[in-house]
Design an enzyme around this catalytic site. Structure first.
Site, mmCIF file in Angstrom:
data_model
loop_
_atom_site.group_PDB
_atom_site.id
_atom_site.type_symbol
_atom_site.label_atom_id
_atom_site.label_comp_id
_atom_site.label_asym_id
_atom_site.label_seq_id
_atom_site.Cartn_x
_atom_site.Cartn_y
_atom_site.Cartn_z
ATOM 1 N N ASN A 108 52.890 7.048 36.219
ATOM 2 C CA ASN A 108 53.327 7.358 37.445
ATOM 3 C C ASN A 108 52.386 7.178 38.590
ATOM 4 O O ASN A 108 51.406 7.621 38.636
ATOM 5 C CB ASN A 108 53.876 8.781 37.456
ATOM 6 N N ASP A 158 53.142 7.514 42.020
ATOM 7 C CA ASP A 158 53.395 8.285 43.269
ATOM 8 C C ASP A 158 52.184 8.470 44.099
ATOM 9 O O ASP A 158 52.372 8.259 45.192
ATOM 10 C CB ASP A 158 54.162 9.540 42.860
ATOM 11 N N HIS A 159 51.169 9.123 43.487
ATOM 12 C CA HIS A 159 50.028 9.494 44.643
ATOM 13 C C HIS A 159 49.251 8.648 44.915
ATOM 14 O O HIS A 159 48.297 9.028 45.768
ATOM 15 C CB HIS A 159 49.370 10.747 43.759
ATOM 16 N N HIS A 214 58.691 8.281 41.676
ATOM 17 C CA HIS A 214 59.653 9.189 42.068
ATOM 18 C C HIS A 214 59.986 8.900 43.439
ATOM 19 O O HIS A 214 59.304 9.347 44.398
ATOM 20 C CB HIS A 214 59.104 10.645 42.118
ATOM 21 N N ARG A 237 61.573 10.597 46.505
ATOM 22 C CA ARG A 237 62.142 11.790 46.808
ATOM 23 C C ARG A 237 62.807 11.666 48.120
ATOM 24 O O ARG A 237 62.837 10.928 48.781
ATOM 25 C CB ARG A 237 60.758 12.867 47.036
ATOM 26 N N ARG A 264 58.251 11.496 50.900
ATOM 27 C CA ARG A 264 56.641 11.931 50.999
ATOM 28 C C ARG A 264 55.727 10.965 50.387
ATOM 29 O O ARG A 264 54.702 11.030 50.782
ATOM 30 C CB ARG A 264 56.647 13.313 50.563
ATOM 31 N N GLU A 298 62.314 8.080 38.760
ATOM 32 C CA GLU A 298 62.741 9.610 38.762
ATOM 33 C C GLU A 298 63.620 9.977 40.118
ATOM 34 O O GLU A 298 63.210 9.409 41.136
ATOM 35 C CB GLU A 298 61.426 10.391 39.073
ATOM 36 N N THR A 314 55.248 19.902 43.921
ATOM 37 C CA THR A 314 55.504 18.784 42.700
ATOM 38 C C THR A 314 56.971 19.560 42.119
ATOM 39 O O THR A 314 57.198 20.593 42.328
ATOM 40 C CB THR A 314 54.652 18.825 41.987
ATOM 41 N N THR A 315 57.647 18.777 41.076
ATOM 42 C CA THR A 315 58.582 19.153 40.337
ATOM 43 C C THR A 315 58.375 20.266 39.701
ATOM 44 O O THR A 315 57.345 20.320 38.720
ATOM 45 C CB THR A 315 59.214 17.955 39.676
ATOM 46 N N GLU A 325 63.135 14.143 28.828
ATOM 47 C CA GLU A 325 61.609 14.355 29.130
ATOM 48 C C GLU A 325 61.689 15.812 29.092
ATOM 49 O O GLU A 325 61.966 16.412 29.868
ATOM 50 C CB GLU A 325 61.266 13.503 30.443
ATOM 51 N N HIS A 365 54.159 15.749 32.730
ATOM 52 C CA HIS A 365 53.864 16.614 33.836
ATOM 53 C C HIS A 365 52.728 17.552 33.772
ATOM 54 O O HIS A 365 52.547 18.073 32.646
ATOM 55 C CB HIS A 365 54.912 17.760 34.427
HETATM 56 N N1 PXP Z 1 57.524 13.374 34.472
HETATM 57 C C1 PXP Z 1 58.107 13.706 35.664
HETATM 58 C C2 PXP Z 1 59.837 14.041 35.583
HETATM 59 C C3 PXP Z 1 57.902 14.116 36.671
HETATM 60 O O1 PXP Z 1 58.335 14.759 37.783
HETATM 61 C C4 PXP Z 1 56.498 13.950 37.019
HETATM 62 C C5 PXP Z 1 55.807 14.260 38.300
HETATM 63 O O2 PXP Z 1 56.436 13.346 39.143
HETATM 64 C C6 PXP Z 1 55.647 13.442 35.865
HETATM 65 C C7 PXP Z 1 56.162 13.127 34.696
HETATM 66 C C8 PXP Z 1 54.277 13.071 36.058
HETATM 67 O O3 PXP Z 1 53.510 14.414 36.429
HETATM 68 P P1 PXP Z 1 52.224 14.387 36.681
HETATM 69 O O4 PXP Z 1 51.909 13.721 37.929
HETATM 70 O O5 PXP Z 1 51.580 15.902 36.832
HETATM 71 O O6 PXP Z 1 51.238 13.635 35.446
#
Ligand code: PXP
Length: 248
Positions: A9, A11-12, A45, A47, A51, A72, A102-103, A153, A192
């Site tokens: 992932n 995203d960050h 993701h 959003r 963000r 996502e 976060t989720t 998931e 997650h």
């Molecule tokens: N799976 C899902 C469905 C998520 O929402 C996230 C966070 O965006 C992740 C996995 C990854 O989580 P993390 O960034 O904490 O590893």
């Protein structure tokens, strides 16, 4: 045991970009690097408040990646249309609250059946593999089956945040949920909050086919680089899978 796919992932990377409103760092560049480092898929993701990941990022990821993209998304009309246009390999439906960091938990697939049903059906009909991000409860797994989602998931956030006996209790729920879900014919993924320290027991759950990991890998990349952080995670997952014990 089957090899687990690792979805990275990114995203960050976009979070850092958005902190300054700059053009860098580019999450697509990170995705291509993750692909070169052996990631089996990329997760992003989009959003509602944009963000981190932007619409343009999803466009470019769809065009530039050679490995599957897992989008996502919240179950909203807007995201539904974006997913149908982007046609990612997979779409993971997550709950989303604007104010959350976060989720924060799984989707309540059981209670939201009527809202989710047309979206799951339409994405599936478009050839997108739909996954529901849920807690490892029987009622949620049953709901995923009745919605016709091929994949779930399992949310590992509570496991990641817990310690000691409480963590073991949640781990047992995840193991039982994975076994029950697989017995219903669901493909089981998890994710997650996973890190080098807590990934092994999750990777050892035999029914799990894919892990999606982001925040820790991107943070660790500051110190050892993204390719190394992914490779080390890959090794820990494979070692745990091979031993089957999940011992850290
Ligand atoms: N799976 C899902 C469905 C998520 O929402 C996230 C966070 O965006 C992740 C996995 C990854 O989580 P993390 O960034 O904490 O590893």
């Amino acid at each position: 045991m089957t090899r687990i796919r690792l979805g990275v992932n990114i995203d960050h990377v976009a979070t850092v970009r958005e902190a300054r409103g700059s053009a860098y760092p580019d999450p697509v560049r990170a995705a291509l690097l993750a692909q070169a480092a052996g990631a089996d898929g990329i997760t992003a993701h989009l959003r509602e408040d944009r963000r981190h990941i932007s619409d343009g990022d999803i466009d470019r990821l769809s065009k530039e990646l050679n490995i599957p993209l897992n989008l996502e998304m919240a179950a909203t009309d807007e995201m539904h249309i974006i997913a149908l246009n982007a046609k990612p390999h997979a779409a993971c439906i997550v709950p989303e609250k604007r104010e959350e960091i976060t989720t924060e938990g799984g989707l309540d697939a059981a209670r939201q059946h009527n809202h989710l049903s047309p979206i799951v059906r339409s994405l599936g009909a478009a050839g997108i593999r739909v996954s529901l991000f849920i807690e490892p409860d029987r009622s949620q797994l049953d709901a995923a089956v009745s919605l016709g989602a091929p994949v779930v998931e399992l949310h590992t956030g509570a496991y990641a945040n817990a310690e000691g006996a409480e963590q073991q209790r949640i781990l047992k729920r995840l193991r039982d949920g994975a076994a029950y879900g697989a017995s219903l014919g669901l493909e089981i993924h998890a994710g997650h909050g996973l890190t080098y320290d807590n990934v092994a027991p999750i990777a050892a759950i035999p029914e799990i086919r894919e892990l999606n990991i982001g925040h820790f890998l991107i943070g660790e990349a500051i110190f050892i680089g993204l390719e190394n952080s992914i490779r080390r995670m890959r090794t820990l997952i494979d070692d745990s899978r091979a031993s089957g014990s999940g011992a850290p």
